[in-house]
Design a protein around this motif. Sequence first.
Motif, PDB file in Angstrom:
ATOM      1  N   THR A  35      55.933 -68.621  14.694  1.00 31.00           N
ATOM      2  CA  THR A  35      54.970 -67.561  14.996  1.00 31.00           C
ATOM      3  C   THR A  35      53.922 -67.986  16.024  1.00 31.00           C
ATOM      4  OG1 THR A  35      55.203 -66.971  12.674  1.00 31.00           O
ATOM      5  CG2 THR A  35      53.472 -65.835  13.894  1.00 31.00           C
ATOM      6  N   VAL A  36      53.367 -69.195  15.858  1.00 32.26           N
ATOM      7  CA  VAL A  36      52.207 -69.515  16.721  1.00 32.26           C
ATOM      8  C   VAL A  36      52.440 -70.583  17.784  1.00 32.26           C
ATOM      9  CG1 VAL A  36      50.532 -68.761  14.987  1.00 32.26           C
ATOM     10  CG2 VAL A  36      51.136 -71.175  15.112  1.00 32.26           C
ATOM     11  N   SER A 163      46.088 -75.537  13.598  1.00 36.17           N
ATOM     12  CA  SER A 163      46.722 -74.214  13.553  1.00 36.17           C
ATOM     13  C   SER A 163      47.733 -74.117  12.411  1.00 36.17           C
ATOM     14  CB  SER A 163      47.364 -73.894  14.905  1.00 36.17           C
ATOM     15  OG  SER A 163      48.278 -74.909  15.256  1.00 36.17           O
ATOM     16  N   LEU A 486      44.351 -67.113  15.132  1.00 33.85           N
ATOM     17  CA  LEU A 486      45.523 -67.150  16.019  1.00 33.85           C
ATOM     18  C   LEU A 486      46.380 -65.913  15.802  1.00 33.85           C
ATOM     19  CD1 LEU A 486      46.457 -70.895  15.786  1.00 33.85           C
ATOM     20  CD2 LEU A 486      46.208 -69.656  17.909  1.00 33.85           C
TER      21      LEU A 486
END
Lengths: 486, 95
Positions: A35-36, A163, A486
């Motif tokens: 996803t990030v 993150s 994020l």
Amino acid sequence: MKLYELSIQEAHRLLRKKEISSQDLTRAILDRINTVDEAVGAYITVGSETAMAQAETADKSISEGRLTPLTGIPIALKDLICTKGLRTTCGSKILENFIPPYDASVVKKLKKDGAVIVGKLNMDEFAMGSSTEHSGFKLTHNPWDLTRIPGGSSGGSAAAVASDMCIGSLGSDTGGSIRQPASHCGVVGLKPTYGRVSRFGLVAFASSLDQIGPLTKDVTDCALLMNSISGYDPADSTSVPEHVPDYTSFLENGLKGMVVGIPREYSTTQGIDPDVSDAVERAVKKIEALGAEPVEISLPHTEYGVAAYYVIAPSEASSNLARYDGVKYGYRDKDNNSLLEMYKSTRSKGFGPEVQRRIILGTYSLSAGYYDAYYGKASQVRTLIVRDFNKAFETCDVILAPVAPTPAFKLGAMTDDPLTMYLSDIFTLSANLAGIPGISVPCGFSSEGLPIGLQIMARHFEEGKLFKVAYNFEQATGFHKKKPHL
Amino acid sequence: MKISREEVIHVADLSRLDVDTKLIDKFAEQLGTILEYVDTLKSVDTKGVTPTSHAISMTNAFREDDEQQSFNRDSALANAPDKEDGNFIVPKVVG
């Protein structure tokens, strides 16, 4: 709470109570990466299959009642720590396809404790840099502001922890490369005492300065990782046979009796951002309020640290990197008629500009006619820096200081100005020259919302004191709980 | 200029590097700036100071001269860019 947001300690508690499985947790981390990481760019290699297999093994072991604090915990590694069968690039094109035939000693220890190795994290090529912009592969973005650097050289490690793309990570620190990115990304980062953690299987940059250490979401996790990776290793002739305490035993409340040294020279350093000095001053006051006694100390040779370091580290690097010759492993430029041509074209095409710059600088400092003026002189100044610390520690237990003079700068801001980039290491590299341990712990945010770290340093093998001060500060402030969006 | 174009080429050669012609002047300028900064070390009085090569005092690390497990040939050669019959292959060295 999302699984990927857990700390090592929290995840361990849930694993032990069998409320989650390591496979759930590892899958959550792999999904999070999907996803990030396109936006952050922390990973060079993700070992999804091997990680899921290790998670399955961990779950089996947990079901049989065998678990350590790291069993089933997804950990990611800076890509200069050798992992058997998993590509290890050191951020360099010259090692783009290198598959180590062995595990680094720290990886063996992590695996023995049941940790899951998720993948390998971006870094400045051969750990030479303070922004991760010198990676041979990609940029890593600071999770707090994607237009900024994550710090370096362990920028991928710090960004991945910040993150939530791993539960904890390992980096390496030669002149601040764990502490500075930890500070810029708002996580905890420890450079242990030289010789505390084995360097066997760590791709060498400057052997008398390099040290592996953890980057984690909080101080407790840092102590847990240190419990796993520390200790004497016969495979590293510079590792020290010194007793390893249980580092979590230092995580107790109260700083009464602790004397904290404040270096006079650090407050007069030019170029320090007011947001950084304010945050550090507030942190010092907080630590006093928690019971510690401050004293002013002096480290008179601070201003010469950068110059000494940028002779010593490139000198050692020029020697260490001689091994990349296109023969035994790594990239080889094929179209050459002679061995010498092959060496030169392989190295020129395989190494990026910063690495070549440092090899040339190091070779120059070591070459006939210049050795005494550069390497010899720098090694003598190193002695004076060691003496400064010895003297300071006669009157204090730990030293408090900034980590980096400014919060994370913009990507591209300094790539053409190596000296200015080097000068940003002023507060961190003396600990490497002296071999002492240093930790970065989050101590606030700049007016633009960027994390700032407080550095704590202690005598050789006194990581315990760092943990004690950092833990008390963390518990009293809670900066580590704030997460980037994020 | 602290370091000349010729010196960069000479040191690059000692380092077994072929620096891109376009990069030589840039390197000379950047290395010059760094070396000028390093020259601040000259102002430090280091008379009689023993140099430090390792911050932790250490002596030679010896072990018993016993046979120990090492890599087998295949794994030692696994990453070689060119190999044949259990050997590393390199360009011709002697005429």
